[in-house]
Design an enzyme around this catalytic site. Structure first.
Site, PDB file in Angstrom:
ATOM      1  N   ASP A 247      -2.676  -1.484  -1.058  1.00 40.95           N
ATOM      2  CA  ASP A 247      -3.378  -0.211  -0.845  1.00 40.95           C
ATOM      3  C   ASP A 247      -2.568   1.006  -1.292  1.00 40.95           C
ATOM      4  O   ASP A 247      -1.348   0.937  -1.415  1.00 40.95           O
ATOM      5  CB  ASP A 247      -3.695  -0.030   0.650  1.00 40.95           C
ATOM      6  CG  ASP A 247      -4.798  -0.961   1.118  1.00 40.95           C
ATOM      7  OD1 ASP A 247      -5.124  -1.916   0.390  1.00 40.95           O
ATOM      8  OD2 ASP A 247      -5.326  -0.728   2.218  1.00 40.95           O
ATOM      9  N   ASP A 248      -3.284   2.092  -1.482  1.00 42.83           N
ATOM     10  CA  ASP A 248      -2.741   3.456  -1.654  1.00 42.83           C
ATOM     11  C   ASP A 248      -2.116   3.736  -3.023  1.00 42.83           C
ATOM     12  O   ASP A 248      -1.594   4.812  -3.236  1.00 42.83           O
ATOM     13  CB  ASP A 248      -1.706   3.817  -0.563  1.00 42.83           C
ATOM     14  CG  ASP A 248      -2.266   3.712   0.848  1.00 42.83           C
ATOM     15  OD1 ASP A 248      -3.486   3.451   0.984  1.00 42.83           O
ATOM     16  OD2 ASP A 248      -1.494   3.880   1.803  1.00 42.83           O
TER      17      ASP A 248
ATOM     18  N   HIS B  11     -10.542   3.095  -2.332  1.00 49.79           N
ATOM     19  CA  HIS B  11      -9.859   3.428  -1.070  1.00 49.79           C
ATOM     20  C   HIS B  11      -9.973   4.934  -0.807  1.00 49.79           C
ATOM     21  O   HIS B  11      -9.147   5.492  -0.093  1.00 49.79           O
ATOM     22  CB  HIS B  11      -8.395   2.982  -1.155  1.00 49.79           C
ATOM     23  CG  HIS B  11      -7.690   2.857   0.168  1.00 49.79           C
ATOM     24  ND1 HIS B  11      -8.275   2.333   1.286  1.00 49.79           N
ATOM     25  CD2 HIS B  11      -6.420   3.185   0.540  1.00 49.79           C
ATOM     26  CE1 HIS B  11      -7.400   2.345   2.289  1.00 49.79           C
ATOM     27  NE2 HIS B  11      -6.279   2.868   1.871  1.00 49.79           N
TER      28      HIS B  11
ATOM     29  N   HIS C  39      -7.570   9.670   1.154  1.00 48.65           N
ATOM     30  CA  HIS C  39      -7.087   8.893   2.301  1.00 48.65           C
ATOM     31  C   HIS C  39      -7.279   9.628   3.617  1.00 48.65           C
ATOM     32  O   HIS C  39      -6.398   9.674   4.484  1.00 48.65           O
ATOM     33  CB  HIS C  39      -5.613   8.514   2.127  1.00 48.65           C
ATOM     34  CG  HIS C  39      -5.242   7.236   2.842  1.00 48.65           C
ATOM     35  ND1 HIS C  39      -5.099   7.167   4.211  1.00 48.65           N
ATOM     36  CD2 HIS C  39      -5.026   5.980   2.393  1.00 48.65           C
ATOM     37  CE1 HIS C  39      -4.774   5.920   4.550  1.00 48.65           C
ATOM     38  NE2 HIS C  39      -4.739   5.178   3.465  1.00 48.65           N
TER      39      HIS C  39
ATOM     40  N   HIS D 261       1.296  -2.302   0.643  1.00 46.24           N
ATOM     41  CA  HIS D 261       1.133  -1.005  -0.032  1.00 46.24           C
ATOM     42  C   HIS D 261       2.036  -0.940  -1.255  1.00 46.24           C
ATOM     43  O   HIS D 261       3.267  -0.993  -1.104  1.00 46.24           O
ATOM     44  CB  HIS D 261       1.447   0.132   0.941  1.00 46.24           C
ATOM     45  CG  HIS D 261       0.530   0.158   2.127  1.00 46.24           C
ATOM     46  ND1 HIS D 261       0.731  -0.636   3.228  1.00 46.24           N
ATOM     47  CD2 HIS D 261      -0.627   0.831   2.354  1.00 46.24           C
ATOM     48  CE1 HIS D 261      -0.242  -0.441   4.097  1.00 46.24           C
ATOM     49  NE2 HIS D 261      -1.088   0.447   3.597  1.00 46.24           N
TER      50      HIS D 261
HETATM   51 ZN    ZN Z   1      -4.428   3.166   2.863  1.00 42.70          ZN
END
Ligand code: ZN
Length: 470
Positions: A296-297, A347, A351, A438
């Protein structure tokens, strides 16, 4: 010439011809037009600018994004602004009665937009959204104008030729824009605008340039009632040509050209002959144990590429839940992920905790991210993960894709410890697990090396989340 020397001459002749052929081959191989197999990765779409993302899930939620220029004078100033906003948030959080935050966690979001003005000149606009209980978010903003060539910030009052007439003219434009705006006219406090505008200590500090417009962004309650949020007023540069300073008229090429054409994003070329969705599926036995690894991210200009190499080495496929804000910076990295046959998930752009922002904002966060991913890779994202895993019916009603959460949280963002990451996986792994990591942390790359080796050793096959759900 006798027979022997004749033979020698023929040998030498043949040898010369071979040498010539080899020389010619080497020459053509060096032809710069021959496609090079090694792909060059641009650091960022915005030359000389990187983006730093820092996400924390705790009893509060925070997502911080800021630009980094590798120019100390600029980076130090930005870092101290970021630190100050963080410190303020924690100080306020400390003072809060925990009962206020029982229903909804405190949250802190710092995001930014970057607008290229001209070569090496950028407007950077920070948006700060804080939630510390009660009914509303607190919204503020901060503007920086950066000159990367000279490694310095630009003061807004350099842009306006500083005479009383010019100031009055600009004030009038600004006032008229508020009065005519359907969004703000009912909430507008003219006196506050006047006070702010003529305050010598903050000369146009929230003014920036976006494409061919001069833009003013105000904090909540600064010149309007709270219901107006964070007002943004745009004035076409062409309408205020006369008040722009000589230096900035040159910089903005205001008189030569009517307006600057925004550079159109180039369509991704279709050279996807290799790699797409290959091999893995066919090789997986029906009764195999499967897991989905998710990152993620990101994307991140170095870490994501290192992870791609580890995935290739172990013949694994993964899903990357990307932030639109970061894909905007690193479209080439997103494209490389897709090219190597991995899945890309949405995503959101900033955020933010989507359960707190309302329908319109949810749509905007998800759609803008889908668009920038499609622009970079040629394909829309095929999975969705809400930030912090925070999901409700409102989000489900707005987003077409199902939400994919996780079953193993490696807490890589917290531990920054490769061994601890591996241990979290070892403790709870089973057939069908979805592992959360991540790719913005370099320690996660090292942790993933260990995780990949462990999964292989234990006979797990790594597939994308969509393949896992098949
Ligand atoms: Zn995230």
């Amino acid at each position: 010439m006798n027979a022997t020397s004749k033979r020698i001459m023929i040998y030498i002749g043949v040898l010369l011809i071979f040498t010539l052929i080899i020389l010619l081959m080497t020459f053509f191989q060096k032809d710069p037009n021959t496609p090079n197999t090694e792909e060059t990765i641009t650091q960022s779409k915005y030359e000389g600018v990187d983006i730093v993302t820092d996400v924390t899930y705790d009893d509060y939620r925070s997502a911080i994004h800021y630009p980094a220029f590798e120019i100390a004078e600029l980076d130090d100033e930005i870092a101290s602004y970021v630190q100050e906003t963080k410190d303020n948030f924690f100080a306020d959080l400390e003072d809060k009665d925990p009962e206020w935050l029982e229903k909804r966690s405190a949250s802190f979001s710092l995001s930014f937009d970057i607008f290229p003005i001209q070569d090496n000149l950028y407007s950077i606009v920070f948006y700060k959204d804080t939630y510390l209980g009660g009914a509303n978010m607190q919204q503020e903003s901060k503007v920086y104008l950066v000159d990367l060539e000279n490694g310095q910030f630009i003061k807004q009052n350099e842009i306006i030729a500083n005479t009383k007439e010019n100031k009055d003219q600009l004030y009038d434009q600004l006032k008229q824009a508020f009065i005519q705006s359907e969004d703000y006219q009912d909430f507008f406090f003219e006196e506050e605008l006047h006070k702010w505008f003529y305050d010598e200590s903050t000369p146009f500090s929230n003014m920036y340039i976006e494409e061919d417009q001069l833009v003013f962004i105000f904090n909540e309650y600064q010149v309007t009632a709270g219901a107006a949020g964070r007002p943004v007023i745009r004035i076409p540069l062409n309408d205020i040509k006369g008040i722009i300073s000589k230096e900035w008229k040159d910089k903005l090429k205001i008189e030569e050209e009517e307006s600057e054409e925004q550079e159109k994003p180039t369509e991704p070329e279709d050279d996807e002959s290799e790699g797409k969705g290959d091999a893995t599926e066919s090789k997986i036995p029906d009764d195999a144990k499967k897991v989905a690894i998710t990152f993620d991210d990101g994307p991140h200009p170095e870490n994501t590429l290192e992870i791609l190499d580890i995935l290739d080495q172990y013949e694994m496929k993964a899903t990357f839940f990307m932030l639109g804000s970061r894909v905007d910076f690193y479209p080439d990295i997103a494209r490389e992920v897709a090219k190597r046959g991995h899945e890309i998930g949405n995503h959101t752009w900033h955020h933010k905790d989507l359960t707190t922002v309302g329908k319109a904002k949810i749509k905007e966060e998800v759609q803008s991210t889908a668009d920038v991913i499609k622009e970079a890779t040629g394909e829309a994202p095929t999975a969705f993960r809400p930030p912090y895993g925070a999901i409700n019916d409102e989000i489900r009603s707005v987003v077409d894709l199902d939400s994919t959460l996780w079953t193993i949280d490696t807490e890589d963002w917290k531990s920054h410890d490769p061994d601890a990451i591996l241990q979290m996986v070892k403790d709870t792994i089973e057939d069908g697990s979805i592992i959360l990591m991540h790719d913005i942390h370099s320690t996660t790359v090292d942790g993933f090396k260990k995780v990949a080796a462990y999964l292989k050793q234990e006979g797990y096959y790594a597939v994308t989340v969509s393949q896992l759900n098949e």
